[in-house]
Design a protein around this motif. Sequence first.
Motif, PDB file in Angstrom:
ATOM      1  N   MET A   1      -4.174   6.955   5.522  1.00 56.45           N
ATOM      2  CA  MET A   1      -5.579   5.938   4.386  1.00 56.45           C
ATOM      3  C   MET A   1      -4.283   4.959   4.271  1.00 56.45           C
ATOM      4  SD  MET A   1      -6.721   6.458   0.595  1.00 56.45           S
ATOM      5  CE  MET A   1      -5.334   6.947   0.097  1.00 56.45           C
ATOM      6  N   GLY A   2      -3.479   4.596   4.719  1.00 55.70           N
ATOM      7  CA  GLY A   2      -3.041   3.062   5.195  1.00 55.70           C
ATOM      8  C   GLY A   2      -1.970   2.249   3.408  1.00 55.70           C
ATOM      9  N   ALA A   3      -1.096   2.320   3.414  1.00 52.03           N
ATOM     10  CA  ALA A   3      -0.105   1.522   2.317  1.00 52.03           C
ATOM     11  C   ALA A   3      -0.480   3.035   0.942  1.00 52.03           C
ATOM     12  CB  ALA A   3      -0.854   0.259   1.579  1.00 52.03           C
ATOM     13  N   VAL A   4      -0.648   4.036   1.375  1.00 53.67           N
ATOM     14  CA  VAL A   4      -0.577   5.414   0.279  1.00 53.67           C
ATOM     15  C   VAL A   4       1.103   5.335  -0.114  1.00 53.67           C
ATOM     16  CG1 VAL A   4      -0.729   7.498  -0.154  1.00 53.67           C
ATOM     17  CG2 VAL A   4      -1.908   6.242   1.439  1.00 53.67           C
ATOM     18  N   GLY A   5       1.484   5.168  -1.540  1.00 50.74           N
ATOM     19  CA  GLY A   5       2.418   5.292  -1.957  1.00 50.74           C
ATOM     20  C   GLY A   5       3.544   6.468  -1.795  1.00 50.74           C
ATOM     21  N   GLY A  25      -5.450  15.546   0.279  1.00 55.10           N
ATOM     22  CA  GLY A  25      -4.655  15.311  -0.232  1.00 55.10           C
ATOM     23  C   GLY A  25      -5.133  13.510   0.840  1.00 55.10           C
ATOM     24  N   CYS A  26      -5.158  12.559   0.573  1.00 50.00           N
ATOM     25  CA  CYS A  26      -4.320  11.120   0.906  1.00 50.00           C
ATOM     26  C   CYS A  26      -2.690  11.765   0.424  1.00 50.00           C
ATOM     27  CB  CYS A  26      -4.239  10.099   0.511  1.00 50.00           C
ATOM     28  SG  CYS A  26      -6.476  10.156  -0.070  1.00 50.00           S
ATOM     29  N   GLY A  27      -1.631  11.205   1.172  1.00 46.14           N
ATOM     30  CA  GLY A  27      -0.294  11.357   0.165  1.00 46.14           C
ATOM     31  C   GLY A  27       0.353  10.784   1.720  1.00 46.14           C
ATOM     32  N   GLY A  96      -9.937   6.165   2.958  1.00 48.04           N
ATOM     33  CA  GLY A  96      -8.987   4.512   2.819  1.00 48.04           C
ATOM     34  C   GLY A  96      -9.950   3.559   3.210  1.00 48.04           C
ATOM     35  N   ALA A  97      -9.578   3.661   4.632  1.00 44.96           N
ATOM     36  CA  ALA A  97     -10.189   2.919   5.832  1.00 44.96           C
ATOM     37  C   ALA A  97      -9.646   1.890   5.076  1.00 44.96           C
ATOM     38  CB  ALA A  97     -11.713   2.774   5.552  1.00 44.96           C
ATOM     39  N   GLY A  98      -8.022   1.548   4.934  1.00 43.46           N
ATOM     40  CA  GLY A  98      -7.954   0.208   5.712  1.00 43.46           C
ATOM     41  C   GLY A  98      -6.803  -0.083   6.545  1.00 43.46           C
ATOM     42  N   LEU A 123     -14.026   3.598   1.829  1.00 39.91           N
ATOM     43  CA  LEU A 123     -12.883   2.336   2.081  1.00 39.91           C
ATOM     44  C   LEU A 123     -12.476   1.987   0.837  1.00 39.91           C
ATOM     45  CD1 LEU A 123     -12.059  -0.414   2.709  1.00 39.91           C
ATOM     46  CD2 LEU A 123     -14.221  -1.480   1.789  1.00 39.91           C
ATOM     47  N   SER A 124     -11.223   2.652   0.701  1.00 36.98           N
ATOM     48  CA  SER A 124     -11.196   2.221  -0.838  1.00 36.98           C
ATOM     49  C   SER A 124     -10.745   1.024  -1.049  1.00 36.98           C
ATOM     50  CB  SER A 124      -8.946   2.284  -1.213  1.00 36.98           C
ATOM     51  OG  SER A 124      -9.169   4.286  -0.662  1.00 36.98           O
TER      52      SER A 124
END
Length: 406
Positions: A1-5, A25-27, A96-98, A123-124
């Motif tokens: 998803m990109g830029a995920v913390g 999850g996105c992780g 996310g699509a970033g 898209l987030s």
Amino acid sequence: MGAVGRRELMGLGLGVAAAGVGLAGCGADEAPGPHTGAGRHGRPAPGGGAKAPRAPRLIGDGSTAYTGLQPHQPDEPVPLEPGETPPQFVVFSWDGAGEVGNGLFPRFLELAKEHDAHMTFFLSGLYLLPEEKKRVYLPPNNPAGASDIGYLSNEHLKETLTHVRQAWLDGHEIGTHFNGHFCGGSGSVARWNSAHWREEIQQAKGFVQRWRTHTGWSQLPSLPFDYDKELIGGRTPCLLGQENLLPVARELGWRYDASSPGGVQRWPRKKQGVWDLPLQALPFPGHTFEVLSMDYNILANQSKNSTRAPSYNYPAWRQQATESYLAGFRRAYETNRAPLFIGNHFEEWNGGIYMDAVEETIRMIAGEKDVRLVSFRQFVDWLDAQDPAVLARLQELQVGEKLKKA
């Protein structure tokens, strides 16, 4: 998803469930042939492509614009005859699509062109909000500006705008992955009520519809779609909170939701009046359990949530991920023809092996007879065009049960 913390990765607690599936999850760390019978806008223009969009009619501050019917759409869907074998639909979707500088967004746009494939990009909304304006975001049950995914740099935000614009012009769908991606704690989306979801959706749409106001970048071209009409579905963070989301989705006229965890390879049904299109349990080579059809869930079962495991594991894991997707495809293709839904993130976890697995899967299945690589929107267009009695017979089929002849 990109830029995920990292907070998200640690907070998911996915682990390797006994059943091997668990929650998706996105992780992460920071930072075929023609689709006949699956479309919504009629035939493409003669000559192998669609007409260029008309001069834009700006909407609001000009962040978005109406440019006419979406290009590169397949033929209008055709109802099946009783006993007719349905196409094998496969939907690849991206949470996310970033764009974060790894080139994955344009890589898969090019791959889709190569194989006449359409996809869904969830898209987030925060990926179109500059970090210096983050306090504009008022997340339910969380402080202003809070987010469990990172905000994009201005450079990456501009690249995301470019790729989202191109994705729509190429015929792909732009859905939503909402905003702050809260999976744990008191502010988790799992605890949100319908009012919270309504507020979150309004903000997610607003970040797309007012990115010019928030960035001041008036020289950049508009996104070429009306998001009020384009947005008909999404996927929640970590597949949490669907029950309270669905009443809002129905009120907004959404046609599907892709948030349900733990689905199986059967023909979908509606839930609370909305098509329920879950990620699905797929065969997991080398194991007796099955794994959910998302890159992160395969990762969780291979490397215990680590996104940078020792590299000597990568070749075998890449092959296992590819074989899992292909095994799910074959099971459906050769039996009940249930649609296959695969979820992904633009991430280079474990050396990018999951991106390679997705690419290899697309290359191997795109040329198969009756295979349709479509977006969720195109798929529900097809579902809605079917005779309910014919569709009901498909919905009766179990996982791996062969189609019944008329």
